[in-house]
Design a protein around this motif. Sequence first.
Motif, mmCIF file in Angstrom:
data_model
loop_
_atom_site.group_PDB
_atom_site.id
_atom_site.type_symbol
_atom_site.label_atom_id
_atom_site.label_comp_id
_atom_site.label_asym_id
_atom_site.label_seq_id
_atom_site.Cartn_x
_atom_site.Cartn_y
_atom_site.Cartn_z
ATOM 1 N N CYS A 181 0.806 -1.225 0.000
ATOM 2 C CA CYS A 181 0.000 0.000 0.000
ATOM 3 C C CYS A 181 0.833 1.266 0.000
ATOM 4 O O CYS A 181 0.374 2.319 -0.450
ATOM 5 N N CYS A 182 2.057 1.198 0.492
ATOM 6 C CA CYS A 182 2.880 2.411 0.531
ATOM 7 C C CYS A 182 4.285 2.164 -0.011
ATOM 8 O O CYS A 182 5.212 2.912 0.303
ATOM 9 N N ARG A 246 5.993 5.541 -7.597
ATOM 10 C CA ARG A 246 4.835 6.399 -7.384
ATOM 11 C C ARG A 246 5.100 7.312 -6.189
ATOM 12 O O ARG A 246 5.815 6.961 -5.256
ATOM 13 N N HIS A 247 4.515 8.500 -6.279
ATOM 14 C CA HIS A 247 4.624 9.483 -5.210
ATOM 15 C C HIS A 247 3.245 10.098 -5.066
ATOM 16 O O HIS A 247 2.614 10.479 -6.052
ATOM 17 N N GLN A 248 2.760 10.183 -3.844
ATOM 18 C CA GLN A 248 1.385 10.620 -3.656
ATOM 19 C C GLN A 248 1.122 12.026 -4.195
ATOM 20 O O GLN A 248 0.001 12.354 -4.572
ATOM 21 N N GLY A 251 1.988 11.251 -8.565
ATOM 22 C CA GLY A 251 1.576 10.032 -9.268
ATOM 23 C C GLY A 251 2.768 9.198 -9.706
ATOM 24 O O GLY A 251 3.822 9.201 -9.076
ATOM 25 N N ALA A 296 4.023 8.330 0.465
ATOM 26 C CA ALA A 296 2.691 7.751 0.643
ATOM 27 C C ALA A 296 1.878 8.606 1.592
ATOM 28 O O ALA A 296 2.418 9.456 2.294
ATOM 29 N N ASP A 297 0.578 8.347 1.642
ATOM 30 C CA ASP A 297 -0.303 9.158 2.482
ATOM 31 C C ASP A 297 -0.454 8.599 3.892
ATOM 32 O O ASP A 297 -1.275 9.086 4.661
ATOM 33 N N HIS A 298 0.323 7.564 4.238
ATOM 34 C CA HIS A 298 0.268 7.010 5.584
ATOM 35 C C HIS A 298 1.578 6.275 5.841
ATOM 36 O O HIS A 298 2.383 6.052 4.948
#
Length: 301
Positions: A181-182, A246-248, A251, A296-298
């Motif tokens: 996920c990250c 990928r980078h939040q 993209g 990532a966002d978390h």
Amino acid sequence: MTALAERSDPARTAPEPTRRTELAAFLKACRARVSPQDVGLPPGLRRRTPGLRREEVAQLAGVGVTWYTWLEQGRPINASDQVMTAVSRALLLDEVERDHLFRLAGLPTGELSDLICPSVDPAMQVILDGLATMPAAICNRRYDVLAFNPAYDALFPGATRATAPHGRGNSLWCALTTPDCCNPFLNRDDELPRMVGVLRAAYASHVGEPIWENYLRELCAVSGRFRQLWESQQVAPATTVLKVFRHQAVGEIRVKASYLTMPGSPEVYMVVYTPEGRLDRERLEWVTAHPDAPVADHEHH
């Protein structure tokens, strides 16, 4: 920024029993991948296992069945480069696999693999520092990240920072152990088999060395995916490949990874990521200019 290269004693070789065990496993895996039809033999009946039989390999290589059986059993027998070349041809090995076979058999490959440079060449460090928006790092053959520039750190932080998985600055370890996920490295399914294949090819020159054996044992313990790939006995060359990150904030970023070596330093290489297109270049420039922006966002604790 500093760069530390691994140190190794050029005179040290792998313990014979360990090297013979690796040789036996590699031969068995290669034999299982070749069908009789691949080498012009009839398929035959009642084959209990896939691939060639030992006697078929011996026949194709022009060696005795007993001798080849002992070789594949890891017995302490002598093997000349001419005979091992014949075995490699019988098993349809490519150049990388042949060199791997020769190293495991304790035969010269014509490479500089025994010349260990005790430090990173200063010229490599200058080049690394001069690549402003191109992610670049200096690594050893276990994928330890020895030095890096800000662009690499911003794109692949898990491989460089103290917060990396298990406290390791290691790109393969990060790719295998960071949760999906990250994980910033997107095309892992395509790239991990190749990366592990490159690692196994390098391992042939370091069988039995404690730092390598501990590294592999720990990776097998924390990653079932690595254990599966490692046991497949596949070897691969280090070639220019596509990597997708990928980078939040921006993209996906698609880059070509090129691996650069310098004469006399076979244990150290530089990897440079060049953006594939204009959009990739713009996104990479933004990420480099905003190093504190999270990938990532978390986070996982």
